[in-house]
Design an enzyme around this catalytic site. Structure first.
Site, short mmCIF file in Angstrom:
data_model
loop_
_atom_site.label_atom_id
_atom_site.label_comp_id
_atom_site.label_asym_id
_atom_site.label_seq_id
_atom_site.Cartn_x
_atom_site.Cartn_y
_atom_site.Cartn_z
N GLY A 48 -4.70 10.65 4.93
CA GLY A 48 -4.68 9.90 6.18
C GLY A 48 -5.27 8.50 6.04
O GLY A 48 -6.36 8.33 5.52
N CYS B 296 -6.32 14.87 14.13
CA CYS B 296 -7.42 15.11 13.21
C CYS B 296 -8.66 15.56 13.98
O CYS B 296 -9.16 14.83 14.83
CB CYS B 296 -7.76 13.87 12.41
SG CYS B 296 -9.14 14.19 11.27
N THR C 163 -3.65 23.48 1.43
CA THR C 163 -4.75 24.20 0.79
C THR C 163 -4.34 24.94 -0.49
O THR C 163 -5.11 25.01 -1.44
CB THR C 163 -5.34 25.20 1.81
OG1 THR C 163 -5.71 24.45 2.97
CG2 THR C 163 -6.55 25.92 1.28
N ASN D 14 0.60 8.76 6.16
CA ASN D 14 -0.05 9.45 7.28
C ASN D 14 -1.09 8.50 7.87
O ASN D 14 -1.96 8.00 7.16
CB ASN D 14 -0.69 10.73 6.73
CG ASN D 14 -1.40 11.57 7.79
OD1 ASN D 14 -2.52 11.25 8.19
ND2 ASN D 14 -0.77 12.63 8.23
N SER E 111 -14.32 18.98 6.77
CA SER E 111 -14.66 17.87 7.67
C SER E 111 -14.81 16.60 6.82
O SER E 111 -15.89 16.05 6.71
CB SER E 111 -15.95 18.15 8.44
OG SER E 111 -17.03 18.21 7.54
N GLY F 93 -13.40 13.72 7.39
CA GLY F 93 -13.62 12.57 8.27
C GLY F 93 -12.82 11.36 7.85
O GLY F 93 -13.28 10.22 7.96
#
Ligand SMILES: Cc1cc2nc3c(=O)[nH]c(=O)nc-3n(C[C@H](O)[C@H](O)[C@H](O)COP(=O)(O)OP(=O)(O)OC[C@H]3O[C@@H](n4cnc5c(N)ncnc54)[C@H](O)[C@@H]3O)c2cc1C
Ligand SMILES: Cc1cc2nc3c(=O)[nH]c(=O)nc-3n(C[C@H](O)[C@H](O)[C@H](O)COP(=O)(O)O)c2cc1C
Ligand code: FES
Lengths: 307, 258
Positions: A49, A132, A268, A102, A73, A75
């Site tokens: 992202g 997100c 994943t 993205n 997380s 971020g």
């Protein structure tokens, strides 16, 4: 690969050699995995992202393992969209895999600005992340109501030279209305699901494991939820749908295609097995052959509910 | 460069309660691994789905094998330690490595608990004339690999928290004593974060360069997921680097210890 089976899939005018795309945030900018996998054999890569300016990301720990899943997380740590175009995109463009940028922002203007900047780059499509769960301002807020989705999609679409994919969050009660709002506002495609907001606890410290407390759940644990949502979304819009959430085998990928996905994203599972994308491509092909199909189109959305 | 490998386990033996040494045959790892690097091992099952990072403890080039020492913590390491034969699915060798320099005649390693393991290979690979190992453990029962450390270091000192073996002290106290008698050219440390932070401060106070091996929870192990963040200095600013790729080894002055 056998010659008589066509694995290619068309997403809003972009022709992917096969329907297996790497999910954003799980594949960096491709380079790391290029030592383990021939990126030419992967349909596409949605890159980590991007934000308008560099983001440092959240404090560690940023990951916790939970049964059949992980909470993250990160971020949105990334170098910013301009640095990506200058320093990372040239490497990716050496391969024939399609590149999806993205993007995430704090305001609608930021999304528009990024779409404009990317318009002059060689990315093949833009995936707008309005889902997100790991950043405080903006982002997810746009993705949780039909009105929010409509507003941001129609604004950003005006700045897009490439097809616009809107990535939806599962953290909503009615995915159909959200999907329809994206389509109505001009999205060329929707992708889902992003991670599900979750919490993991260290009982000895009596504290959350993640420094940021809450994180996004992904991995096999989310697959049934993702499948249901992809089914519902695909049956409420006419634009193509990219499905993801817990895909870790070719059989999983086929399930998503049968419920209506024109392509799938794998996240994943890459951490566990870096060659999984290739195994999925080969598995889908064998499945088509075994069932006497010649192309992917023959199975997209071909699962009917029981009476 | 790390590779995805399927390698045979030669043996798995218990060293003490909950600590096991596993020998794995791998020509690639044995011929390429550098001290400080790690392997990312697939343990299997849905409760230990992610690979587990484990340091390379020793390498035997003649036999084409390498050793890892594993402490059972949860389900992943539990599964791993119960594997006695067959194949393991590894990505290796990963990460950067300790900087070894022939100019350093006098080196000192400071290890705590599971952090002692990677220091053994470092000592073996080092060409220094004087090698000191300072090792800290919870208690005498947790002391492992002492004979191997004695076989490669000129001086080995052991501290235990409860004094049940060696000296009753923290390993950082041993370091301060060592520096008094013979100042090392470089210090290498691996262990709990608080210990390394203390070692880094002692090194800085005495003007000795110091390398630390950081630990962080990992997702991919190769720099793609960005979860294994470590706060480091970037010029006048700071940023999150990634332990699996930019580390695990850092100069102690690079790390933001706050
Ligand atoms: C670079 C590196 C080298 C390491 N070398 C060794 C070694 O040589 N020997 C050894 O015994 N251990 C080593 N560790 C620690 C080892 O990776 C963890 O103890 C192990 O992952 C725990 O897994 P588990 O399933 O048994 O525990 P669980 O507690 O069930 O694990 C749950 C999750 O937390 C993560 N986790 C838990 N503790 C740690 C930790 N201390 N560091 C990183 N992740 C953790 C796990 O990977 C897993 O994702 C190393 C860690 C790193 C980062
Ligand atoms: C570590 C990690 C980082 C992620 N970062 C992003 C991101 O930057 N942008 C985004 O749209 N999705 C991000 N995601 C979500 C994934 O792209 C995907 O939607 C989700 O993980 C579900 O798929 P999976 O179960 O196959 O992983 C991230 C997921 C993980 C695990
Ligand atoms: S574990 Fe994925 S970047 Fe380090």
């Amino acid at each position: 690969m056998s010659d008589n089976i066509d694995l290619s899939t068309n997403i809003a005018g972009v022709q992917f050699d096969n329907p297996v795309i790497m999910a954003s945030g799980t594949y960096g900018f491709g380079k790391e995995y290029s030592e383990y996998v021939d990126l030419n054999q992967i349909g596409g890569i949605s890159v980590k992202g991007l934000t308008l300016k560099e983001r440092k990301g959240n404090k560690p720990p940023r990951i916790a393992e939970t049964p059949a899943g992980i909470l993250n997380s990160v971020g949105l740590q990334n170098p910013g969209v301009e640095v990506f175009i200058k320093e990372d995109l040239p490497f990716l463009k050496k391969y024939k895999t399609k590149i999806i940028a993205n993007i995430a922002g704090n305001t609608i203007e930021e999304y528009c600005e990024m779409a404009e900047i990317l318009g002059d780059s060689q990315v093949d499509a833009i995936e707008m992340n309005v889902s997100c769960p790991n950043v405080k301002a903006g982002c997810l807020a746009f993705g949780t109501s039909p009105k929010g989705i409509e507003e941001i999609t129609s604004a950003v679409k005006k700045y897009c030279k490439q097809p616009l994919i809107v990535k939806l969050t599962p953290n909503v009660s009615d995915i159909k209305s959200i999907a329809m709002a994206a389509e109505g506002a001009g999205a060329d495609c929707i992708s889902l699901i992003n991670t599900i907001l979750g919490l993991a606890i260290d009982i000895n410290k009596k504290k959350p494991i993640l420094a940021n407390n809450f994180g996004g759940l992904s991995g096999p644990a989310v697959k049934p939820i993702a499948l249901r949502m992809v089914y519902e979304a695909a049956h409420s819009v006419k634009i193509p749908v990219i499905g993801m959430g817990g895909i870790s085998s070719w059989e999983d990928a086929v399930e998503f295609i049968l419920v209506g996905a024109s392509a799938v994203m794998v996240g994943t599972a890459n951490f566990v097995n870096p060659t999984i994308p290739i195994e999925i491509v080969n598995g889908i092909e064998k499945y088509l052959e075994h069932h006497g199909h010649t192309g992917l189109d023959e199975i997209i959305g071909k699962m009917d509910l029981n009476d | 460069m790390g590779k995805l490998l399927n390698e045979q386990i030669v043996s798995t033996q218990m060293l003490c309660k909950d600590v096991f040494i596993m020998t794995i045959r791998s020509e690639y790892v044995a011929s390429t691994a550098k001290p400080g690097q790690f392997v990312n091992i697939r343990c299997g099952g849905l409760d230990a789905m992610l690979r587990r990072p484990i340091s390379i403890c020793d390498v035997n080039k003649a036999q084409n094998t390498f050793d890892i020492v594993i402490q059972v913590k949860g389900s992943g390491t539990q599964k791993l330690c119960s594997m006695c034969q067959g194949a393991v699915d590894i990505m290796a060798p990963l990460g950067n490595s300790f900087m070894l320099d022939d100019k350093h005649k006098n080196i000192c390693v400071v290890g705590g608990g599971i952090g002692t393991f990677p220091l053994l290979y470092l000592l073996k690979a080092s060409q220094s004339t004087n090698k000191t190992a300072l090792l800290g453990f919870r208690s005498g029962e947790a002391v492992v690999l002492e004979d191997k450390f004695r076989a490669t270091a000129n001086t080995v000192e052991i501290a235990t928290d409860d004094g049940s073996y060696g000296k009753k002290a923290f390993v950082t106290e041993l370091l301060e004593e060592t520096i008094q008698s013979q100042k090392p050219d470089i210090i290498y440390t691996c262990g709990p974060a608080i210990m390394m932070r203390k070692v880094a401060a002692i090194a800085q106070k005495n003007g000795i360069s110091c390398q630390v091996s950081m630990e962080q929870r990992m997702g991919c192990g190769i720099g793609a997921c960005l979860v294994c963040a470590c706060k480091t200095q970037k010029g006048d600013d700071w940023g999150f680097s990634h332990v699996c790729k930019d580390g695990p080894v850092y100069w102690s002055t690079e790390v933001c210890w706050d």
